[in-house]
Design a protein around this motif. Structure first.
Motif, PDB file in Angstrom:
ATOM      1  N   UNK A  11       3.224 106.211  51.508  1.00 22.06           N
ATOM      2  CA  UNK A  11       4.137 106.587  52.441  1.00 22.06           C
ATOM      3  C   UNK A  11       5.385 105.593  52.354  1.00 22.06           C
ATOM      4  N   UNK A  12       5.051 104.126  52.059  1.00 21.33           N
ATOM      5  CA  UNK A  12       6.232 103.359  51.798  1.00 21.33           C
ATOM      6  C   UNK A  12       7.060 103.477  50.532  1.00 21.33           C
ATOM      7  N   UNK A  13       6.239 103.878  49.506  1.00 19.25           N
ATOM      8  CA  UNK A  13       6.822 103.910  48.253  1.00 19.25           C
ATOM      9  C   UNK A  13       7.213 105.248  47.684  1.00 19.25           C
ATOM     10  N   UNK A  15       9.625 107.124  47.427  1.00 18.52           N
ATOM     11  CA  UNK A  15      10.864 107.268  46.622  1.00 18.52           C
ATOM     12  C   UNK A  15      11.351 106.259  45.816  1.00 18.52           C
ATOM     13  N   UNK A  16      10.330 105.216  45.464  1.00 16.49           N
ATOM     14  CA  UNK A  16      10.322 104.176  44.610  1.00 16.49           C
ATOM     15  C   UNK A  16       9.568 104.058  43.385  1.00 16.49           C
ATOM     16  N   UNK A  17       9.701 103.225  42.296  1.00 16.68           N
ATOM     17  CA  UNK A  17       8.856 103.236  41.105  1.00 16.68           C
ATOM     18  C   UNK A  17       7.428 103.332  41.336  1.00 16.68           C
ATOM     19  N   UNK A  18       6.806 102.820  42.492  1.00 16.99           N
ATOM     20  CA  UNK A  18       5.388 102.949  42.963  1.00 16.99           C
ATOM     21  C   UNK A  18       5.054 104.211  43.574  1.00 16.99           C
ATOM     22  N   UNK A  19       5.721 105.340  43.496  1.00 16.93           N
ATOM     23  CA  UNK A  19       5.410 106.706  44.125  1.00 16.93           C
ATOM     24  C   UNK A  19       4.199 107.299  43.682  1.00 16.93           C
ATOM     25  N   UNK A  20       3.471 108.011  44.291  1.00 23.38           N
ATOM     26  CA  UNK A  20       2.314 108.698  43.900  1.00 23.38           C
ATOM     27  C   UNK A  20       2.448 109.190  42.450  1.00 23.38           C
ATOM     28  N   UNK A  21       1.382 109.232  41.818  1.00 27.37           N
ATOM     29  CA  UNK A  21       1.437 109.779  40.329  1.00 27.37           C
ATOM     30  C   UNK A  21       1.766 111.078  40.108  1.00 27.37           C
ATOM     31  N   UNK A  22       2.665 111.236  39.232  1.00 28.92           N
ATOM     32  CA  UNK A  22       3.033 112.649  38.573  1.00 28.92           C
ATOM     33  C   UNK A  22       2.045 113.729  38.215  1.00 28.92           C
ATOM     34  N   UNK A  23       1.902 114.792  38.575  1.00 29.20           N
ATOM     35  CA  UNK A  23       0.632 115.672  38.182  1.00 29.20           C
ATOM     36  C   UNK A  23       1.095 116.829  37.381  1.00 29.20           C
ATOM     37  N   UNK A  24       2.068 117.459  37.748  1.00 28.95           N
ATOM     38  CA  UNK A  24       2.237 119.031  37.355  1.00 28.95           C
ATOM     39  C   UNK A  24       3.784 119.292  37.858  1.00 28.95           C
ATOM     40  N   UNK A  25       4.419 120.053  36.923  1.00 29.00           N
ATOM     41  CA  UNK A  25       5.792 120.606  37.395  1.00 29.00           C
ATOM     42  C   UNK A  25       5.757 121.885  36.920  1.00 29.00           C
ATOM     43  N   UNK A  26       6.167 122.775  37.752  1.00 27.61           N
ATOM     44  CA  UNK A  26       6.243 124.441  37.280  1.00 27.61           C
ATOM     45  C   UNK A  26       7.545 124.520  37.216  1.00 27.61           C
ATOM     46  N   UNK A  27       8.788 123.696  37.563  1.00 26.94           N
ATOM     47  CA  UNK A  27       9.912 124.018  37.294  1.00 26.94           C
ATOM     48  C   UNK A  27      10.707 122.625  37.641  1.00 26.94           C
ATOM     49  N   UNK A  34       0.214 112.994  43.427  1.00 26.87           N
ATOM     50  CA  UNK A  34      -1.020 112.578  44.214  1.00 26.87           C
ATOM     51  C   UNK A  34      -1.199 111.252  44.051  1.00 26.87           C
ATOM     52  N   UNK A  35      -1.583 110.412  45.192  1.00 28.20           N
ATOM     53  CA  UNK A  35      -1.721 109.103  45.593  1.00 28.20           C
ATOM     54  C   UNK A  35      -2.892 108.662  44.859  1.00 28.20           C
ATOM     55  N   UNK A  36      -2.994 107.567  43.952  1.00 29.06           N
ATOM     56  CA  UNK A  36      -4.390 107.132  43.385  1.00 29.06           C
ATOM     57  C   UNK A  36      -4.840 106.454  44.645  1.00 29.06           C
ATOM     58  N   UNK A  37      -4.500 105.937  45.535  1.00 29.17           N
ATOM     59  CA  UNK A  37      -5.190 105.155  46.596  1.00 29.17           C
ATOM     60  C   UNK A  37      -5.817 105.934  47.515  1.00 29.17           C
TER      61      UNK A  37
END
Length: 68
Positions: A11-13, A15-27, A34-37
């Motif tokens: 929640x606090x990161x 929009x920063x480099x520590x954001x949740x992990x990218x999983x998929x883009x459909x466009x 997804x947050x790994x924590x």
């Protein structure tokens, strides 16, 4: 969406480099993270991200393997 989605880290990161992990883009405007924590799913665009329930993530990304 309930208030129980997200942890202090994602929640606090969101929009920063520590954001949740990218999983998929459909466009370029449909991104899944997804947050790994805390394991919260996030959907958004290159400009914003919002935590969502597993059901909402499944509805938005039916091709992804989304578990609770």
């Amino acid at each position: 969406m309930g208030n129980d989605l997200g942890c202090q880290i994602c929640l606090s990161h969101s929009e920063k480099p520590y954001q949740p992990r990218f999983v998929l883009a459909t466009s370029p405007s449909d991104l899944l993270y997804r947050c790994d924590f805390c394991r919260t799913w996030w959907i958004g665009t290159q400009r914003y991200q919002n935590p969502v329930s597993p059901d909402a993530a499944r509805a938005a990304f039916p091709e992804a393997r989304i578990e609770d």
